[in-house]
Design an enzyme around this catalytic site. Structure first.
Site, short mmCIF file in Angstrom:
data_model
loop_
_atom_site.label_atom_id
_atom_site.label_comp_id
_atom_site.label_asym_id
_atom_site.label_seq_id
_atom_site.Cartn_x
_atom_site.Cartn_y
_atom_site.Cartn_z
N PHE A 21 -41.29 40.71 -59.77
CA PHE A 21 -42.39 39.92 -59.22
C PHE A 21 -42.23 38.44 -59.54
O PHE A 21 -43.18 37.68 -59.53
CB PHE A 21 -43.72 40.47 -59.77
CG PHE A 21 -43.84 41.96 -59.56
CD1 PHE A 21 -44.25 42.47 -58.34
CD2 PHE A 21 -43.48 42.84 -60.57
CE1 PHE A 21 -44.35 43.84 -58.13
CE2 PHE A 21 -43.56 44.22 -60.37
CZ PHE A 21 -43.99 44.72 -59.15
N GLY A 47 -41.90 42.26 -71.31
CA GLY A 47 -41.98 42.77 -69.95
C GLY A 47 -40.64 42.62 -69.26
O GLY A 47 -40.38 41.64 -68.59
N SER A 53 -36.08 38.72 -64.58
CA SER A 53 -36.18 37.51 -65.42
C SER A 53 -35.11 37.51 -66.51
O SER A 53 -34.64 36.45 -66.92
CB SER A 53 -37.58 37.38 -66.03
OG SER A 53 -37.99 38.60 -66.60
N ASP A 73 -39.70 45.90 -73.79
CA ASP A 73 -40.50 46.67 -72.82
C ASP A 73 -40.48 48.13 -73.27
O ASP A 73 -39.44 48.61 -73.74
CB ASP A 73 -39.88 46.55 -71.42
CG ASP A 73 -40.85 46.87 -70.29
OD1 ASP A 73 -41.57 47.89 -70.38
OD2 ASP A 73 -40.89 46.11 -69.32
N GLY A 77 -43.58 51.36 -67.42
CA GLY A 77 -44.41 50.75 -66.38
C GLY A 77 -45.79 50.39 -66.90
O GLY A 77 -46.31 51.05 -67.81
N SER A 126 -44.67 45.77 -77.39
CA SER A 126 -44.36 44.42 -77.87
C SER A 126 -45.05 44.07 -79.18
O SER A 126 -44.46 43.44 -80.06
CB SER A 126 -44.69 43.39 -76.80
OG SER A 126 -46.07 43.43 -76.51
N HIS A 147 -50.97 43.04 -68.26
CA HIS A 147 -51.72 41.91 -67.72
C HIS A 147 -53.22 42.02 -67.96
O HIS A 147 -53.99 41.26 -67.40
CB HIS A 147 -51.42 41.74 -66.22
CG HIS A 147 -50.10 41.08 -65.96
ND1 HIS A 147 -48.93 41.48 -66.59
CD2 HIS A 147 -49.74 40.03 -65.19
CE1 HIS A 147 -47.92 40.70 -66.18
NE2 HIS A 147 -48.40 39.82 -65.33
N HIS A 172 -46.28 34.31 -67.30
CA HIS A 172 -46.17 34.56 -65.86
C HIS A 172 -47.53 34.95 -65.30
O HIS A 172 -48.40 35.40 -66.02
CB HIS A 172 -45.15 35.67 -65.57
CG HIS A 172 -44.73 35.68 -64.12
ND1 HIS A 172 -44.62 36.83 -63.39
CD2 HIS A 172 -44.43 34.65 -63.28
CE1 HIS A 172 -44.23 36.52 -62.15
NE2 HIS A 172 -44.12 35.20 -62.07
N ASP A 173 -47.69 34.76 -63.99
CA ASP A 173 -48.91 35.15 -63.28
C ASP A 173 -50.12 34.34 -63.72
O ASP A 173 -51.20 34.88 -63.95
CB ASP A 173 -49.16 36.67 -63.41
CG ASP A 173 -47.96 37.47 -62.91
OD1 ASP A 173 -47.54 37.26 -61.77
OD2 ASP A 173 -47.41 38.27 -63.70
MG MG Z 1 -45.32 38.92 -63.76
#
Ligand code: MG
Length: 213
Positions: A21, A47, A53, A73, A77, A126, A147, A172-173
């Site tokens: 993503f 992640g 990344s 990670d 998922g 993590s 998230h 991120h995000d």
């Molecule tokens: Mg992301």
């Protein structure tokens, strides 16, 4: 200085084709930050997913030629990637064990990029990994794990204290407009921004970047 170095073209095109993503522009931003950061200490990402990344960050570590990337990670998922959820991907589902397993995809992509010496997979939660982190100062932390507000906050609190002066904290995000996405990373980014130990570098697409003073 290696700040003008660029990625190998085949690695960049491999990264572009990896599930994930992160945009190429965000990836290249991470690459350039990590070129400088890897001179200061190892890079850490929370992640890994399928390694998109990790290819940008790991390639920077390889070129810098000093510290590696630890890519953390549990590889099962996130909530929104489970069966029936919005970001479920059947290709990543291990039918025999009836669960998402992104680890084989991650390992294959790192191998294909020739980055096995520079990307060190850490399979675990993590915050649990952070509890046993042996105290090395970190050059760059990229937070892109769970998230939920609780997950983003926990990753920020667990990992950001290890970042060395001059090192980078990336989220991120980060979406200032709620219409663009969930607010948890943005709210944690704002909280860090308000703390005087961080200098704001900027938000690049949805990549929020701070630098430790
Ligand atoms: Mg992301």
């Amino acid at each position: 200085m290696t700040s003008h170095a660029s990625m190998r073209a085949d690695v960049q095109s491999l990264a572009a084709g990896v599930k994930g993503f992160l945009s190429t522009m965000e990836g290249l931003q991470l690459f350039h930050l990590a070129l400088a950061a890897a001179q200061l200490g190892p890079c850490v990402e929370i992640g890994s997913y399928c390694g998109k990344s990790a290819l940008f960050l790991g390639e920077a570590c390889r070129i810098a030629g000093r510290a590696a990337l630890f890519s953390i990670d549990h590889h099962r998922g996130s909530e929104e990637q489970q069966r029936g959820a919005e970001y479920f991907d059947a290709d990543l589902f291990d039918a025999r064990r009836a669960r998402v397993d992104t680890l084989p995809h991650f390992l294959e992509n790192v191998c294909r990029a020739g980055l096995e010496d520079w990307v060190i997979p850490v399979v675990g939660r993590s915050t649990q990994v952070a509890r046993s982190w042996p105290g090395a100062q970190i050059g760059l932390v990229f937070i892109d794990g769970g998230h939920s507000q609780q997950d983003v906050d926990a990753d920020y609190r667990a990992w950001s204290p290890w970042i060395v002066s001059g090192g980078f904290l990336c989220f991120h995000d980060v979406y200032p407009d709620p219409a663009d996405g969930g607010q948890a990373p943005y709210l944690t980014f704002l909280e860090a921004q308000a703390a005087d130990r961080w200098r704001t570098i900027g938000i690049f697409e949805s990549l929020g970047v701070l630098q430790r003073r």
